[in-house]
Design a protein around this motif. Structure first.
Motif, PDB file in Angstrom:
ATOM      1  N   THR A 126       0.859  -1.184   0.000  1.00 32.89           N
ATOM      2  CA  THR A 126       0.000   0.000   0.000  1.00 32.89           C
ATOM      3  C   THR A 126       0.896   1.235   0.000  1.00 32.89           C
ATOM      4  OG1 THR A 126      -0.100   0.133   2.418  1.00 32.89           O
ATOM      5  CG2 THR A 126      -1.830  -1.145   1.323  1.00 32.89           C
ATOM      6  N   SER A 127       0.275   2.379  -0.128  1.00 33.75           N
ATOM      7  CA  SER A 127       1.034   3.620   0.003  1.00 33.75           C
ATOM      8  C   SER A 127       0.312   4.522   0.987  1.00 33.75           C
ATOM      9  CB  SER A 127       1.195   4.316  -1.348  1.00 33.75           C
ATOM     10  OG  SER A 127      -0.056   4.688  -1.862  1.00 33.75           O
ATOM     11  N   GLN A 128       1.078   5.356   1.639  1.00 33.92           N
ATOM     12  CA  GLN A 128       0.537   6.319   2.585  1.00 33.92           C
ATOM     13  C   GLN A 128       1.180   7.660   2.306  1.00 33.92           C
ATOM     14  OE1 GLN A 128       1.241   4.793   6.529  1.00 33.92           O
ATOM     15  NE2 GLN A 128       0.000   2.988   6.183  1.00 33.92           N
ATOM     16  N   THR A 129       0.398   8.709   2.423  1.00 33.21           N
ATOM     17  CA  THR A 129       0.945  10.046   2.221  1.00 33.21           C
ATOM     18  C   THR A 129       0.997  10.779   3.551  1.00 33.21           C
ATOM     19  OG1 THR A 129      -1.227  10.970   1.716  1.00 33.21           O
ATOM     20  CG2 THR A 129       0.082  10.202  -0.152  1.00 33.21           C
ATOM     21  N   GLY A 130       1.894  11.739   3.621  1.00 32.07           N
ATOM     22  CA  GLY A 130       2.026  12.510   4.842  1.00 32.07           C
ATOM     23  C   GLY A 130       2.639  13.865   4.563  1.00 32.07           C
ATOM     24  N   LYS A 131       2.770  14.623   5.622  1.00 34.50           N
ATOM     25  CA  LYS A 131       3.401  15.939   5.539  1.00 34.50           C
ATOM     26  C   LYS A 131       4.389  16.047   6.690  1.00 34.50           C
ATOM     27  CE  LYS A 131      -0.863  17.601   7.632  1.00 34.50           C
ATOM     28  NZ  LYS A 131      -1.465  16.306   7.737  1.00 34.50           N
ATOM     29  N   TYR A 132       5.361  16.942   6.543  1.00 37.01           N
ATOM     30  CA  TYR A 132       6.399  17.034   7.565  1.00 37.01           C
ATOM     31  C   TYR A 132       6.981  18.441   7.628  1.00 37.01           C
ATOM     32  CZ  TYR A 132       9.628  16.833   3.624  1.00 37.01           C
ATOM     33  OH  TYR A 132      10.291  17.103   2.451  1.00 37.01           O
ATOM     34  N   VAL A 133       7.599  18.722   8.756  1.00 39.30           N
ATOM     35  CA  VAL A 133       8.439  19.909   8.938  1.00 39.30           C
ATOM     36  C   VAL A 133       9.691  19.411   9.648  1.00 39.30           C
ATOM     37  CG1 VAL A 133       8.706  22.142  10.079  1.00 39.30           C
ATOM     38  CG2 VAL A 133       6.494  21.501   9.125  1.00 39.30           C
ATOM     39  N   VAL A 134      10.844  19.761   9.125  1.00 35.06           N
ATOM     40  CA  VAL A 134      12.101  19.399   9.772  1.00 35.06           C
ATOM     41  C   VAL A 134      12.965  20.643   9.929  1.00 35.06           C
ATOM     42  CG1 VAL A 134      12.139  16.987   9.027  1.00 35.06           C
ATOM     43  CG2 VAL A 134      13.184  18.708   7.601  1.00 35.06           C
ATOM     44  N   VAL A 135      13.753  20.639  10.993  1.00 33.85           N
ATOM     45  CA  VAL A 135      14.753  21.675  11.212  1.00 33.85           C
ATOM     46  C   VAL A 135      16.105  21.009  11.004  1.00 33.85           C
ATOM     47  CG1 VAL A 135      15.767  23.317  12.842  1.00 33.85           C
ATOM     48  CG2 VAL A 135      13.290  22.893  12.867  1.00 33.85           C
ATOM     49  N   TRP A 136      16.868  21.564  10.093  1.00 33.82           N
ATOM     50  CA  TRP A 136      18.211  21.071   9.791  1.00 33.82           C
ATOM     51  C   TRP A 136      19.227  21.972  10.485  1.00 33.82           C
ATOM     52  CZ3 TRP A 136      19.034  16.776   6.719  1.00 33.82           C
ATOM     53  CH2 TRP A 136      17.953  16.330   5.957  1.00 33.82           C
ATOM     54  N   GLN A 137      20.344  21.389  10.883  1.00 37.57           N
ATOM     55  CA  GLN A 137      21.445  22.164  11.441  1.00 37.57           C
ATOM     56  C   GLN A 137      22.713  21.803  10.688  1.00 37.57           C
ATOM     57  OE1 GLN A 137      22.397  21.378  15.578  1.00 37.57           O
ATOM     58  NE2 GLN A 137      23.319  23.403  15.794  1.00 37.57           N
ATOM     59  N   ARG A 138      23.441  22.835  10.248  1.00 42.78           N
ATOM     60  CA  ARG A 138      24.706  22.604   9.551  1.00 42.78           C
ATOM     61  C   ARG A 138      25.799  22.458  10.604  1.00 42.78           C
ATOM     62  NH1 ARG A 138      25.485  26.400   4.859  1.00 42.78           N
ATOM     63  NH2 ARG A 138      25.094  27.887   6.510  1.00 42.78           N
ATOM     64  N   GLY A 139      26.510  21.336  10.548  1.00 39.96           N
ATOM     65  CA  GLY A 139      27.567  21.062  11.503  1.00 39.96           C
ATOM     66  C   GLY A 139      28.863  21.763  11.131  1.00 39.96           C
ATOM     67  N   ALA A 140      29.827  21.656  12.021  1.00 43.11           N
ATOM     68  CA  ALA A 140      31.141  22.252  11.776  1.00 43.11           C
ATOM     69  C   ALA A 140      31.794  21.678  10.528  1.00 43.11           C
ATOM     70  CB  ALA A 140      32.043  22.036  12.994  1.00 43.11           C
ATOM     71  N   ASP A 141      31.397  20.456  10.148  1.00 44.35           N
ATOM     72  CA  ASP A 141      31.928  19.813   8.943  1.00 44.35           C
ATOM     73  C   ASP A 141      31.200  20.253   7.672  1.00 44.35           C
ATOM     74  OD1 ASP A 141      29.493  18.566   9.319  1.00 44.35           O
ATOM     75  OD2 ASP A 141      30.283  16.526   9.299  1.00 44.35           O
ATOM     76  N   GLY A 142      30.220  21.161   7.818  1.00 42.74           N
ATOM     77  CA  GLY A 142      29.465  21.649   6.672  1.00 42.74           C
ATOM     78  C   GLY A 142      28.286  20.776   6.284  1.00 42.74           C
ATOM     79  N   GLN A 143      28.099  19.654   6.952  1.00 38.14           N
ATOM     80  CA  GLN A 143      27.032  18.694   6.648  1.00 38.14           C
ATOM     81  C   GLN A 143      25.729  19.104   7.330  1.00 38.14           C
ATOM     82  OE1 GLN A 143      27.740  15.919   4.710  1.00 38.14           O
ATOM     83  NE2 GLN A 143      25.568  15.450   4.696  1.00 38.14           N
ATOM     84  N   TRP A 144      24.626  19.078   6.579  1.00 33.53           N
ATOM     85  CA  TRP A 144      23.314  19.350   7.145  1.00 33.53           C
ATOM     86  C   TRP A 144      22.776  18.074   7.771  1.00 33.53           C
ATOM     87  CZ3 TRP A 144      21.277  24.093   7.634  1.00 33.53           C
ATOM     88  CH2 TRP A 144      21.792  25.109   6.836  1.00 33.53           C
ATOM     89  N   ARG A 145      22.314  18.171   9.040  1.00 37.59           N
ATOM     90  CA  ARG A 145      21.738  17.035   9.752  1.00 37.59           C
ATOM     91  C   ARG A 145      20.401  17.452  10.369  1.00 37.59           C
ATOM     92  NH1 ARG A 145      27.169  16.674  10.657  1.00 37.59           N
ATOM     93  NH2 ARG A 145      28.113  14.748   9.901  1.00 37.59           N
TER      94      ARG A 145
END
Length: 196
Positions: A126-145
């Motif tokens: 089956t499939s399910q749909t959804g919605k989301y909000v995320v907060v990303w933080q860029r680390g000292a290594d430049g990577q978004w997490r």
């Protein structure tokens, strides 16, 4: 007054008040959105491989995930278990549609929609749909997490399914005839028509 002094003064006067954030060349909104979309693709790939550890590595150490109808899940080890359990429940794929990304400094907020491919053991896909909000933080290594992650489902159109609820299997609970579920129901529950 040098350019750096002027830039710092403008940032402190307006940025601290929530007005203006100076963006370094090459790190504008479109570059940040592209980086976040790339992280979303990596998340989807890890999920389709069934790799909860790789998914958890995309979160900060102190991240909080807020799944629907559940307590907050705090920290990378607990988030890894959350995703391992989700994968074990039959989640096979996810596709993200990014609606919006806004950023300021080392933080970005993404709003979007998701489509899950789900196939619990012994049941049809089956499939399910959804919605989301995320907060990303860029680390000292430049990577978004992922720092914060909250999501919930999108209701199906009422014309497609009867309103149903899951009722735990306990003595004295009868399954009403004609109740049909178009969503996966846990083995410990019955599907009951809410309208009766």
């Amino acid at each position: 007054m040098t350019y750096m002094t002027l830039a710092l003064t403008v940032h402190l006067l307006f940025g601290a008040a929530g007005g203006v954030d100076l963006v370094q060349p090459g790190t504008g909104q479109s570059a940040i959105r592209t980086a976040i979309e790339k992280q979303g693709a990596a998340f989807a790939a890890a999920l389709s491989r069934g790799d909860a550890k790789a998914i958890a590595a995309m979160y900060t150490e102190d991240a909080i995930a807020m799944p629907p109808d559940a307590e907050m899940v705090r920290g990378r080890p607990a988030i890894e278990k959350l995703w391992a359990d989700a994968l074990a429940s039959g989640i096979k794929t996810i596709a993200f549609t990014v609606v919006d990304v806004q950023s300021s400094g080392e933080f970005a907020v993404e709003t979007g929609r998701a489509m899950l491919g789900v196939q619990p053991a012994g049941q049809p896909a089956t499939s399910q749909t959804g919605k989301y909000v995320v907060v990303w933080q860029r680390g000292a290594d430049g990577q978004w997490r992922l720092l914060r992650d909250i999501w919930n489902g999108t209701p199906l159109p009422s014309r497609e399914v009867l309103p149903v609820l899951w009722v735990p299997k306990v003595p004295r609970v009868q399954v009403l005839s004609g109740a049909q579920c178009s969503v996966p129901v846990p083995a410990s529950c019955y599907c009951v028509n809410q309208s009766t």
